[in-house]
Write an enzyme that holds these catalytic residues in place. Structure first.
Site, PDB file in Angstrom:
ATOM      1  CG  ASP A 253      -0.241   0.245   2.514  1.00  0.00           C
ATOM      2  OD1 ASP A 253       0.690  -0.527   2.828  1.00  0.00           O
ATOM      3  OD2 ASP A 253      -0.607   1.188   3.251  1.00  0.00           O
TER       4      ASP A 253
ATOM      5  CD  GLU B 108       3.933   1.282   7.091  1.00  0.00           C
ATOM      6  OE1 GLU B 108       4.559   1.749   8.061  1.00  0.00           O
ATOM      7  OE2 GLU B 108       3.718   1.936   6.047  1.00  0.00           O
TER       8      GLU B 108
END
Length: 451
Positions: free
Chosen positions: A92, A156
């Site tokens: 991500d 994250e």
């Protein structure tokens, strides 16, 4: 880089890695599904799962984590009786921010001045490629000498804790003798560095309300309490005159022992404008690695364009607090919440909501894994000795892994050196750093297996 078979193999694989990184960067995998389609993140996860299967990983799985995102897991068996190493990265990315500020499209990997530009190129899709390159080089030169687990996280950057909660619910899944977190970076390009500490973080949304609705500033301004002005005063209370973070009850005098950060170099790395002062006191290393730091990430209020002459009834902000090692993030969250509530003026109604939280981390740099990494980096970076630095950012999973597996050795390396400009516009990765760190990781796995 001194010639050796592993280094030669990595160099030969670099063009393929660039093509693959371009494919991975093209996915708009921002784990905020109010802004970006969930399908983009799911497609990125699928790409990584396919890449692991192609390398011979078994038990490849897309893990549905409690925050609604997916993490990718795979296991590559090594020789019988071998040690197990967990390799971590996340796929991500941060939103691209102002796309007009990018010199080239943020989700299109573009080579310019010897660097590869694109959102996630360094943080941390490049980390995924670093792991793949290291494993491919070992497979081409005698095989992978350890059992390897790979975990690629899907949220994250959001700090919503999906993978942490999943790991706690499945404690056997990520168990390993050593963990390589590929989400840090060298102190500068060409200087091999492991990150020995991480600040933790807490993220709060503060809302201020003063009126039932907006009012005409000419008719009511001067007596009617302005929610935006109240919020500004509240946020201003979080900093001293010199810009130091001031949260009631939170210590802010920590000292960094280790690699120092030259102030002139920091100004250059941070691209501070001429004549603008740095904030805070103490050394730069003290300020960014050993002390708390508050940042107002965003404010909801009327934009300048289209604003009306009104006293604002409501306003809100998103506030981040970086928490230094030695401070409990939950305690810091409580102190920040209490401070915001206590410093809201004029009896305005204030509501504080916790959005995310992660604990700070401190590694044991005396462990055998660190010696194995130092030897590996000495080969990958001839003439350079491995340095130890802190990192102001947060990787909440580190503390979860340390708690679940207290005997595991955790190392932090990666591609996010200062020139990478992670989280900013025009993020980029140095292909030379990708090459050298992939060699270092491959040689580390060999050294660690033999130790």
């Amino acid at each position: 880089m001194s010639p050796n078979p592993v280094a030669e193999t990595v160099a030969s694989l670099l063009p393929r890695a660039r093509t693959e990184l371009a494919e991975l960067v093209a996915f708009k995998s921002v784990a905020d599904f109010d802004q970006f389609p969930r399908s983009e993140s799911e497609a990125a996860a699928g790409w990584i799962a396919d890449a692991l299967r192609a390398e011979g990983f078994t038990d490849v799985a897309l893990l549905d984590t409690p925050d609604g995102t997916q993490s990718v897991y795979g296991f590559l068996p090594g020789p019988e009786g071998a040690k197990t190493v967990l390799l971590y990265a996340h796929y991500d990315v941060q939103p691209p921010l102002d796309e007009a500020g990018w010199a080239t499209p943020p989700f299109e990997l573009t080579e310019r001045d010897g660097r590869w530009y694109g959102r996630g190129a360094a943080d941390c899709k490049g980390g995924v490629l670093m792991h793949l390159l290291a494993l491919r080089a070992l497979k081409a030169n005698g095989g992978v000498p350890v059992h390897v687990k790979v975990i690629a996280e899907g949220s994250e950057e959001q700090g919503t804790g999906g993978l942490e909660r999943y790991a706690e619910e499945h404690p056997e899944l990520l168990a390993a003798d050593a963990v390589v977190i590929g989400d840090a970076g060298n102190f500068r390009v060409g200087l091999p560095t492991v990150t020995s500490t991480l600040r933790g973080m807490t993220l709060l949304r503060v809302s201020v309300d003063t009126l039932e609705g907006n009012l005409h500033s000419g008719q009511f301004g001067g007596a009617a309490p302005d929610a935006l002005a109240a919020l500004i005063r509240t946020l201003d209370s979080l900093r001293a005159e010199d810009g130091s973070t001031t949260v009631d009850g939170l210590a802010g005098e920590g000292r960094w022992e280790g690699l120092e950060y030259d102030e002139a170099q920091f100004r250059k790395d941070a691209k501070v404008l001429d004549g603008v002062e740095l904030i805070g006191s103490g050394t730069v290393a003290d300020r960014i690695w050993a002390r708390p730091a508050v940042t107002v990430l965003g404010i909801d209020c009327p934009p300048v364009v289209g604003a009306t002459p009104s006293v604002q009834a409501s306003a809100r902000a998103l506030v981040s607090l970086r928490v230094p090692p030695g401070v409990d993030a939950a305690e810091a969250t409580g102190l920040l919440r209490a401070h915001l509530e206590a410093h809201t003026p004029w009896g305005a109604r204030v509501a504080v909501e916790q959005i995310g939280q992660g604990q700070p981390f401190r590694a044991d740099t005396t462990s055998p894994a660190y010696r194995a990494m130092a030897d590996a980096m000495a080969v990958a970076y001839p003439g350079q000795e491995m340095s130890y630095a802190g990192q102001g950012g947060s990787i909440p999973l580190c503390n979860t892994l340390a708690a679940l597996y207290p005997d595991a050795e955790i190392l932090l390396i990666g591609l996010s050196e200062p020139e990478a400009q992670i989280h900013a516009v025009n993020e980029s990765v140095s292909p030379e750093e990708l090459e050298r760190l992939s060699v270092a990781e491959a040689l580390f796995l060999r050294n660690y297996a033999a130790g």
